[in-house]
Design an enzyme around this catalytic site. Structure first.
Site, PDB file in Angstrom:
ATOM      1  N   TYR A  40      29.812  22.440  42.768  1.00  0.00           N
ATOM      2  CA  TYR A  40      30.490  23.638  42.674  1.00  0.00           C
ATOM      3  C   TYR A  40      31.707  23.072  43.540  1.00  0.00           C
ATOM      4  CZ  TYR A  40      31.984  28.634  43.066  1.00  0.00           C
ATOM      5  OH  TYR A  40      32.550  29.682  43.108  1.00  0.00           O
ATOM      6  N   ASP A  92      32.836  38.789  42.625  1.00  0.00           N
ATOM      7  CA  ASP A  92      33.605  37.931  43.582  1.00  0.00           C
ATOM      8  C   ASP A  92      34.941  38.799  43.978  1.00  0.00           C
ATOM      9  OD1 ASP A  92      35.104  36.386  45.329  1.00  0.00           O
ATOM     10  OD2 ASP A  92      35.078  34.620  44.062  1.00  0.00           O
TER      11      ASP A  92
END
Length: 122
Positions: free
Chosen positions: A14, A38
């Site tokens: 990631y 997020d």
């Protein structure tokens, strides 16, 4: 269930995807029905198309992640990392902790980013 080592490697992938500016490699880590929150408290983003748009925009802004310590695994199905995200397009740095929950196939089914206004600096 994925091992701690497999989850840590996925989180490193990631980070590496951001470093390469490669949104497709980031999105490939997620299950088709994954959910991204997020930051935590915002409405969740769900599904492949929405997650792809989210990460494409993040990469387009030049976002890069700098780990603040080692990636942490668990004896369950989740792993976490503390990092600072640098977003040149917005001239901002955000200190965050991401917790990723994994499915049995080793793909991310849930991403939760923990950060708030006090964690941002210009």
């Amino acid at each position: 269930m994925p091992t701690s080592d497999q989850m840590k490697k996925a989180l490193q992938s990631y980070v590496d995807g951001f470093d390469r500016g490669d949104a497709a490699s980031i999105v490939a880590l997620f299950a088709d029905d994954a959910v991204v929150e997020d930051p935590v408290g915002n409405p969740p983003i769900s599904g492949r198309a929405a997650i792809e748009e989210f990460y494409t925009n993040a990469v387009a802004a030049g976002s890069r992640l700098v780990l603040d310590g080692p990636i942490r695994g668990s004896q369950g199905n989740a792993a976490a990392m503390a990092f600072t995200v640098e977003v040149p397009a917005m001239n901002v740095r955000i200190r965050a902790i991401d917790v990723m929950t994994f499915g049995d196939d080793g793909r991310i089914v849930k991403m939760q980013a923990y950060w708030g206004p006090d964690d941002m600096e210009q």
